[in-house]
Motif scaffolding. Structure first.
Motif, PDB file in Angstrom:
ATOM      1  N   ASP A   1       2.717  14.319   0.339  1.00  0.00           N
ATOM      2  CA  ASP A   1       2.209  15.664   0.559  1.00  0.00           C
ATOM      3  C   ASP A   1       1.425  15.596   1.869  1.00  0.00           C
ATOM      4  O   ASP A   1       0.323  15.031   1.924  1.00  0.00           O
ATOM      5  CB  ASP A   1       1.312  16.079  -0.608  1.00  0.00           C
ATOM      6  CG  ASP A   1       0.722  17.464  -0.451  1.00  0.00           C
ATOM      7  OD1 ASP A   1       0.740  18.015   0.671  1.00  0.00           O
ATOM      8  OD2 ASP A   1       0.212  17.996  -1.457  1.00  0.00           O
ATOM      9  N   VAL A   2       2.005  16.150   2.931  1.00  0.00           N
ATOM     10  CA  VAL A   2       1.400  16.050   4.257  1.00  0.00           C
ATOM     11  C   VAL A   2       0.057  16.771   4.309  1.00  0.00           C
ATOM     12  O   VAL A   2      -0.864  16.327   5.001  1.00  0.00           O
ATOM     13  CB  VAL A   2       2.367  16.578   5.342  1.00  0.00           C
ATOM     14  CG1 VAL A   2       1.737  16.525   6.716  1.00  0.00           C
ATOM     15  CG2 VAL A   2       3.647  15.765   5.329  1.00  0.00           C
ATOM     16  N   SER A   3      -0.079  17.826   3.563  1.00  0.00           N
ATOM     17  CA  SER A   3      -1.342  18.558   3.524  1.00  0.00           C
ATOM     18  C   SER A   3      -2.453  17.676   2.932  1.00  0.00           C
ATOM     19  O   SER A   3      -3.564  17.605   3.471  1.00  0.00           O
ATOM     20  CB  SER A   3      -1.171  19.831   2.687  1.00  0.00           C
ATOM     21  OG  SER A   3      -2.385  20.492   2.546  1.00  0.00           O
ATOM     22  N   TYR A   4      -2.135  16.994   1.837  1.00  0.00           N
ATOM     23  CA  TYR A   4      -3.111  16.090   1.221  1.00  0.00           C
ATOM     24  C   TYR A   4      -3.422  14.927   2.168  1.00  0.00           C
ATOM     25  O   TYR A   4      -4.574  14.527   2.332  1.00  0.00           O
ATOM     26  CB  TYR A   4      -2.575  15.570  -0.116  1.00  0.00           C
ATOM     27  CG  TYR A   4      -3.491  14.581  -0.796  1.00  0.00           C
ATOM     28  CD1 TYR A   4      -4.739  14.964  -1.280  1.00  0.00           C
ATOM     29  CD2 TYR A   4      -3.116  13.245  -0.944  1.00  0.00           C
ATOM     30  CE1 TYR A   4      -5.581  14.055  -1.888  1.00  0.00           C
ATOM     31  CE2 TYR A   4      -3.963  12.336  -1.553  1.00  0.00           C
ATOM     32  CZ  TYR A   4      -5.188  12.743  -2.029  1.00  0.00           C
ATOM     33  OH  TYR A   4      -6.029  11.837  -2.629  1.00  0.00           O
ATOM     34  N   PHE A   5      -2.388  14.395   2.804  1.00  0.00           N
ATOM     35  CA  PHE A   5      -2.567  13.314   3.777  1.00  0.00           C
ATOM     36  C   PHE A   5      -3.543  13.751   4.879  1.00  0.00           C
ATOM     37  O   PHE A   5      -4.478  13.026   5.214  1.00  0.00           O
ATOM     38  CB  PHE A   5      -1.224  12.921   4.390  1.00  0.00           C
ATOM     39  CG  PHE A   5      -1.338  12.055   5.614  1.00  0.00           C
ATOM     40  CD1 PHE A   5      -1.692  10.722   5.508  1.00  0.00           C
ATOM     41  CD2 PHE A   5      -1.091  12.577   6.878  1.00  0.00           C
ATOM     42  CE1 PHE A   5      -1.801   9.915   6.640  1.00  0.00           C
ATOM     43  CE2 PHE A   5      -1.203  11.791   8.009  1.00  0.00           C
ATOM     44  CZ  PHE A   5      -1.553  10.457   7.891  1.00  0.00           C
TER      45      PHE A   5
ATOM     46  N   TYR B   1       0.801  -1.225   0.000  1.00  0.00           N
ATOM     47  CA  TYR B   1       0.000   0.000   0.000  1.00  0.00           C
ATOM     48  C   TYR B   1       0.836   1.280   0.000  1.00  0.00           C
ATOM     49  O   TYR B   1       0.381   2.318  -0.448  1.00  0.00           O
ATOM     50  CB  TYR B   1      -0.969   0.012   1.186  1.00  0.00           C
ATOM     51  CG  TYR B   1      -0.281  -0.002   2.532  1.00  0.00           C
ATOM     52  CD1 TYR B   1       0.101   1.179   3.141  1.00  0.00           C
ATOM     53  CD2 TYR B   1      -0.007  -1.201   3.176  1.00  0.00           C
ATOM     54  CE1 TYR B   1       0.745   1.174   4.365  1.00  0.00           C
ATOM     55  CE2 TYR B   1       0.626  -1.220   4.392  1.00  0.00           C
ATOM     56  CZ  TYR B   1       1.003  -0.033   4.992  1.00  0.00           C
ATOM     57  OH  TYR B   1       1.634  -0.052   6.202  1.00  0.00           O
ATOM     58  N   SER B   2       2.059   1.204   0.493  1.00  0.00           N
ATOM     59  CA  SER B   2       2.870   2.421   0.583  1.00  0.00           C
ATOM     60  C   SER B   2       3.565   2.770  -0.732  1.00  0.00           C
ATOM     61  O   SER B   2       4.076   3.867  -0.898  1.00  0.00           O
ATOM     62  CB  SER B   2       3.919   2.287   1.690  1.00  0.00           C
ATOM     63  OG  SER B   2       4.829   1.257   1.372  1.00  0.00           O
ATOM     64  N   GLU B   3       3.557   1.838  -1.663  1.00  0.00           N
ATOM     65  CA  GLU B   3       4.198   2.081  -2.954  1.00  0.00           C
ATOM     66  C   GLU B   3       3.281   2.889  -3.862  1.00  0.00           C
ATOM     67  O   GLU B   3       2.067   2.729  -3.836  1.00  0.00           O
ATOM     68  CB  GLU B   3       4.546   0.747  -3.630  1.00  0.00           C
ATOM     69  CG  GLU B   3       5.555  -0.064  -2.862  1.00  0.00           C
ATOM     70  CD  GLU B   3       5.768  -1.447  -3.436  1.00  0.00           C
ATOM     71  OE1 GLU B   3       5.272  -1.737  -4.548  1.00  0.00           O
ATOM     72  OE2 GLU B   3       6.437  -2.249  -2.761  1.00  0.00           O
TER      73      GLU B   3
ATOM     74  N   ALA C   1       2.725   9.651   7.353  1.00  0.00           N
ATOM     75  CA  ALA C   1       2.251   9.945   5.998  1.00  0.00           C
ATOM     76  C   ALA C   1       3.191   9.365   4.962  1.00  0.00           C
ATOM     77  O   ALA C   1       2.758   8.669   4.029  1.00  0.00           O
ATOM     78  CB  ALA C   1       2.112  11.460   5.804  1.00  0.00           C
ATOM     79  N   GLU C   2       4.474   9.620   5.106  1.00  0.00           N
ATOM     80  CA  GLU C   2       5.459   9.139   4.132  1.00  0.00           C
ATOM     81  C   GLU C   2       5.554   7.620   4.120  1.00  0.00           C
ATOM     82  O   GLU C   2       5.652   7.018   3.047  1.00  0.00           O
ATOM     83  CB  GLU C   2       6.826   9.761   4.419  1.00  0.00           C
ATOM     84  CG  GLU C   2       6.873  11.232   4.073  1.00  0.00           C
ATOM     85  CD  GLU C   2       8.193  11.906   4.426  1.00  0.00           C
ATOM     86  OE1 GLU C   2       9.064  11.261   5.049  1.00  0.00           O
ATOM     87  OE2 GLU C   2       8.336  13.093   4.078  1.00  0.00           O
TER      88      GLU C   2
ATOM     89  N   ASN D   1      -3.623   2.295   8.158  1.00  0.00           N
ATOM     90  CA  ASN D   1      -2.276   1.964   8.633  1.00  0.00           C
ATOM     91  C   ASN D   1      -1.612   3.177   9.275  1.00  0.00           C
ATOM     92  O   ASN D   1      -0.925   3.042  10.290  1.00  0.00           O
ATOM     93  CB  ASN D   1      -1.433   1.405   7.494  1.00  0.00           C
ATOM     94  CG  ASN D   1      -1.772  -0.039   7.215  1.00  0.00           C
ATOM     95  OD1 ASN D   1      -1.423  -0.924   7.975  1.00  0.00           O
ATOM     96  ND2 ASN D   1      -2.506  -0.288   6.143  1.00  0.00           N
ATOM     97  N   ALA D   2      -1.814   4.347   8.710  1.00  0.00           N
ATOM     98  CA  ALA D   2      -1.248   5.570   9.287  1.00  0.00           C
ATOM     99  C   ALA D   2      -1.836   5.826  10.679  1.00  0.00           C
ATOM    100  O   ALA D   2      -1.117   6.225  11.601  1.00  0.00           O
ATOM    101  CB  ALA D   2      -1.515   6.755   8.374  1.00  0.00           C
ATOM    102  N   GLU D   3      -3.133   5.584  10.828  1.00  0.00           N
ATOM    103  CA  GLU D   3      -3.771   5.783  12.126  1.00  0.00           C
ATOM    104  C   GLU D   3      -3.153   4.865  13.179  1.00  0.00           C
ATOM    105  O   GLU D   3      -2.913   5.280  14.318  1.00  0.00           O
ATOM    106  CB  GLU D   3      -5.275   5.547  12.024  1.00  0.00           C
ATOM    107  CG  GLU D   3      -6.010   5.848  13.310  1.00  0.00           C
ATOM    108  CD  GLU D   3      -7.505   5.608  13.216  1.00  0.00           C
ATOM    109  OE1 GLU D   3      -8.249   6.378  13.835  1.00  0.00           O
ATOM    110  OE2 GLU D   3      -7.918   4.665  12.522  1.00  0.00           O
TER     111      GLU D   3
END
Length: 128
Positions: free
Chosen positions: A106-110, A40-42, A99-100, A83-85
């Protein structure tokens, strides 16, 4: 952390149930969703997958929605945000790091996607 884990489990159960309720699961969609769950991170797009599967991107998008009940982008974002949560609730990651690691550069989009899906900002998920 518990909520994130619960939602991830619920998502996987509902995805599996939806796939099982469909009489014939398209093996191309099964392959794609399995890949997305693990990677998912790719960075990936429906156009790249359409090329790999020798399908038109619009047709693949329709197939994907038919079998998963959601669009490709929504599906990927939900997996990434869940997963980020979990990462944020552990307290071991900053919002930027989570986020990364989940494929958002883009942290704002995240933050926007996180708040849209979860109802609260990612900073609120961070364990104090």
């Amino acid at each position: 952390h518990s909520r994130a884990l619960f939602e991830l489990i619920l998502h996987r159960l509902l995805s599996n149930r939806h796939r099982q309720s469909t009489s014939l699961i398209d093996p191309r969609i099964k392959k794609l969703t399995a890949h997305l769950a693990e990677h998912y991170s790719e960075t990936t797009t429906i156009n790249e997958w359409a090329d790999k599967l020798n399908l038109h991107p619009v047709y693949l998008g329709k197939l994907f929605k038919q079998y998963t009940g959601t669009t490709f982008k929504e599906y990927v974002n939900r997996i990434r945000i869940n997963n980020a949560e979990m990462m944020l609730s552990s307290g071991d990651f900053t919002v930027t790091e989570a986020a990364e690691r989940c494929g958002f550069y883009d942290v704002s989009y995240f933050s926007k996607v996180f708040k849209m899906l979860k109802g609260y900002p990612p900073s609120a998920a961070r364990k104090k």
